[in-house]
Design a protein around this motif. Structure first.
Motif, short mmCIF file in Angstrom:
data_model
loop_
_atom_site.label_atom_id
_atom_site.label_comp_id
_atom_site.label_asym_id
_atom_site.label_seq_id
_atom_site.Cartn_x
_atom_site.Cartn_y
_atom_site.Cartn_z
N UNK A 49 0.81 -1.22 0.00
CA UNK A 49 0.00 0.00 0.00
C UNK A 49 0.85 1.27 0.00
N UNK A 50 2.12 1.18 0.31
CA UNK A 50 2.96 2.38 0.38
C UNK A 50 3.51 2.81 -0.97
N UNK A 51 3.56 1.93 -1.95
CA UNK A 51 4.26 2.23 -3.19
C UNK A 51 3.54 3.26 -4.06
N UNK A 52 2.25 3.12 -4.25
CA UNK A 52 1.53 4.01 -5.16
C UNK A 52 1.52 5.46 -4.65
N UNK A 53 1.18 5.72 -3.38
CA UNK A 53 1.24 7.13 -2.93
C UNK A 53 2.64 7.72 -3.00
N UNK A 54 3.65 6.93 -2.65
CA UNK A 54 5.03 7.44 -2.75
C UNK A 54 5.37 7.76 -4.19
N UNK A 55 5.01 6.88 -5.10
CA UNK A 55 5.30 7.09 -6.51
C UNK A 55 4.63 8.35 -7.03
N UNK A 56 3.36 8.55 -6.66
CA UNK A 56 2.64 9.74 -7.11
C UNK A 56 3.23 11.02 -6.53
N UNK A 57 3.56 11.00 -5.25
CA UNK A 57 4.11 12.21 -4.61
C UNK A 57 5.50 12.53 -5.15
N UNK A 58 6.34 11.52 -5.29
CA UNK A 58 7.68 11.77 -5.82
C UNK A 58 7.60 12.26 -7.27
N UNK A 59 6.68 11.71 -8.06
CA UNK A 59 6.50 12.20 -9.43
C UNK A 59 6.03 13.64 -9.47
N UNK A 60 5.10 14.00 -8.57
CA UNK A 60 4.62 15.38 -8.52
C UNK A 60 5.72 16.35 -8.09
N UNK A 61 6.49 15.95 -7.08
CA UNK A 61 7.59 16.80 -6.63
C UNK A 61 8.64 16.94 -7.72
N UNK A 62 8.88 15.87 -8.46
CA UNK A 62 9.86 15.94 -9.54
C UNK A 62 9.38 16.89 -10.64
N UNK A 63 8.10 16.82 -10.99
CA UNK A 63 7.57 17.73 -12.00
C UNK A 63 7.65 19.18 -11.56
N UNK A 64 7.39 19.43 -10.28
CA UNK A 64 7.46 20.80 -9.77
C UNK A 64 8.89 21.31 -9.74
N UNK A 65 9.84 20.43 -9.43
CA UNK A 65 11.23 20.87 -9.28
C UNK A 65 12.06 20.72 -10.56
N UNK A 66 11.46 20.33 -11.66
CA UNK A 66 12.23 20.18 -12.91
C UNK A 66 12.90 21.48 -13.37
N UNK A 67 12.26 22.64 -13.28
CA UNK A 67 12.98 23.86 -13.69
C UNK A 67 14.23 24.12 -12.84
N UNK A 68 14.13 23.89 -11.54
CA UNK A 68 15.29 24.08 -10.66
C UNK A 68 16.39 23.08 -11.02
N UNK A 69 16.00 21.84 -11.29
CA UNK A 69 16.98 20.83 -11.65
C UNK A 69 17.69 21.20 -12.95
N UNK A 70 16.92 21.65 -13.93
CA UNK A 70 17.51 22.04 -15.21
C UNK A 70 18.48 23.19 -15.09
N UNK A 71 18.10 24.21 -14.30
CA UNK A 71 18.99 25.36 -14.12
C UNK A 71 20.27 24.97 -13.39
N UNK A 72 20.14 24.15 -12.36
CA UNK A 72 21.31 23.73 -11.58
C UNK A 72 22.26 22.88 -12.43
N UNK A 73 21.69 21.97 -13.22
CA UNK A 73 22.55 21.13 -14.06
C UNK A 73 23.20 21.94 -15.18
#
Length: 88
Positions: A49-73
């Motif tokens: 039961x822990x995998x799907x919520x973690x996957x969704x939250x990590x995916x959402x956080x990754x989508x939100x932080x993609x601009x920061x990741x791109x600029x830093x890289x």
């Protein structure tokens, strides 16, 4: 490039990895603790039961932080390119 510059570049790379992966790891930690608390309170001991919520939250956080990741890289790659061009 001497050993000091190589070590400094390696340290900067490790700090960048920790900075970029930190928000996703922190979100997964918070969701995992919340789900564990929910499972303890309801006595629902399902391990999958822990995998799907973690996957969704990590995916959402990754989508939100993609601009920061791109600029830093991009900035880190520019630093590496400048080091290569100047020869050290």
């Amino acid at each position: 490039m001497d050993a000091f510059h190589a070590a400094e570049l390696g340290r900067a790379a490790m700090m960048m990895v920790l900075t970029l992966a930190g928000p996703m790891l922190l979100a997964a930690l918070i969701v995992g603790v919340a789900i564990s608390l929910f499972q303890a309170l309801t006595q629902l001991q399902e391990t999958t039961i822990t995998f799907v919520p973690k996957l969704l939250v990590v995916g959402a956080v990754m989508l939100v932080s993609l601009p920061m990741i791109g600029k830093a890289m991009a900035a880190f790659m520019a630093r590496i390119a400048d080091t290569i061009i100047t020869g050290g």
